[in-house]
Write an enzyme that holds these catalytic residues in place. Structure first.
Site, PDB file in Angstrom:
ATOM      1  N   GLU A 100      -7.389   9.256   9.697  1.00  0.00           N
ATOM      2  CA  GLU A 100      -6.377   9.731   8.752  1.00  0.00           C
ATOM      3  C   GLU A 100      -6.476  11.217   8.445  1.00  0.00           C
ATOM      4  O   GLU A 100      -5.481  11.825   8.069  1.00  0.00           O
ATOM      5  CB  GLU A 100      -6.443   8.910   7.463  1.00  0.00           C
ATOM      6  CG  GLU A 100      -6.043   7.467   7.700  1.00  0.00           C
ATOM      7  CD  GLU A 100      -5.903   6.656   6.434  1.00  0.00           C
ATOM      8  OE1 GLU A 100      -6.149   7.191   5.323  1.00  0.00           O
ATOM      9  OE2 GLU A 100      -5.538   5.476   6.543  1.00  0.00           O
ATOM     10  N   PRO A 118      -8.013 -10.344  -8.474  1.00  0.00           N
ATOM     11  CA  PRO A 118      -8.848 -11.540  -8.276  1.00  0.00           C
ATOM     12  C   PRO A 118      -8.214 -12.865  -8.676  1.00  0.00           C
ATOM     13  O   PRO A 118      -8.735 -13.912  -8.294  1.00  0.00           O
ATOM     14  CB  PRO A 118     -10.091 -11.254  -9.132  1.00  0.00           C
ATOM     15  CG  PRO A 118      -9.682 -10.202 -10.092  1.00  0.00           C
ATOM     16  CD  PRO A 118      -8.587  -9.419  -9.450  1.00  0.00           C
ATOM     17  N   GLU A 144       0.723   3.645  14.833  1.00  0.00           N
ATOM     18  CA  GLU A 144       2.130   3.931  15.157  1.00  0.00           C
ATOM     19  C   GLU A 144       3.056   3.811  13.958  1.00  0.00           C
ATOM     20  O   GLU A 144       4.082   4.476  13.894  1.00  0.00           O
ATOM     21  CB  GLU A 144       2.611   2.995  16.273  1.00  0.00           C
ATOM     22  CG  GLU A 144       2.053   3.335  17.626  1.00  0.00           C
ATOM     23  CD  GLU A 144       2.633   2.447  18.724  1.00  0.00           C
ATOM     24  OE1 GLU A 144       3.586   1.682  18.445  1.00  0.00           O
ATOM     25  OE2 GLU A 144       2.139   2.536  19.847  1.00  0.00           O
TER      26      GLU A 144
END
Length: 188
Positions: A100, A118, A144
């Site tokens: 990233e 949770p 992609e």
């Protein structure tokens, strides 16, 4: 000391409702602590990682990414899901940071686990502080279907943004505040 096992619920049976690309929805019938029965719908998730990539001066690499469920661009820290339930979260964090941002880190410190919702999701996000950053590639290596921009914001500013309600993303809020406390303790 009491270990609270008297609060446990026991699965009686269940069924798959939906098995998608990101989530797996199941419906279980459970026995409650009082002996009665109830239904629990649970989203199973492979798990994820996120990290606070921090430079020596306190700047953090953050991302802006469009999030379809909320129809807006959010400010977040780098993150991504595990490739499988058996993947080592630290290795996933290293991979996601590079993909990233194009950066690697010399040191990763576990900030803890985050249970996102949770009551009905079993997703766990492992949060890390990533230090000793090195830019090894000028470009991102995104999936992609992934589009995001990366920028630097000081950790102090991010913490203020969290407290001012400017960052709604839960993993970013928790990781920023944990990293800020750790960072401040180290600076003393």
């Amino acid at each position: 000391m009491d270990n609270y096992t008297y609060l446990n619920e026991e699965r009686i049976d269940g069924e798959d409702i939906f098995n998608g690309v990101v989530v797996h929805l199941i419906r279980d019938r459970v026995r409650l602590p009082n002996g009665h029965e109830s239904v629990r719908e649970v989203i199973r998730h492979v798990g994820a990682v996120c990290m606070i990539p921090i430079f020596e001066n306190g700047d953090v690499l953050v991302e802006r990414q469009f999030r379809y469920p909320h129809a807006k661009v959010l400010l977040e820290i780098p993150a991504g899901k595990l490739d499988s339930k058996s993947e080592d979260p630290l290795e996933a964090a290293k991979r996601e940071l590079f993909e990233e941002t194009g950066y690697t880190a010399e040191k990763f410190t576990l900030l803890g686990e985050l249970y996102t919702t949770p009551a009905f999701v079993d997703e766990v996000i492992w949060m890390y502080l990533a230090e000793g950053l090195t830019s090894v590639d000028e470009k991102q290596h995104l999936d992609e279907d992934e589009f995001l921009t990366v920028e630097r914001i000081p950790l102090d500013t991010l913490a203020d943004m969290v407290m001012n309600g400017e960052i709604p993303d839960a993993k970013t809020q928790v990781a920023v505040l944990k990293a800020k406390r750790l960072w401040d303790e180290r600076q003393k």
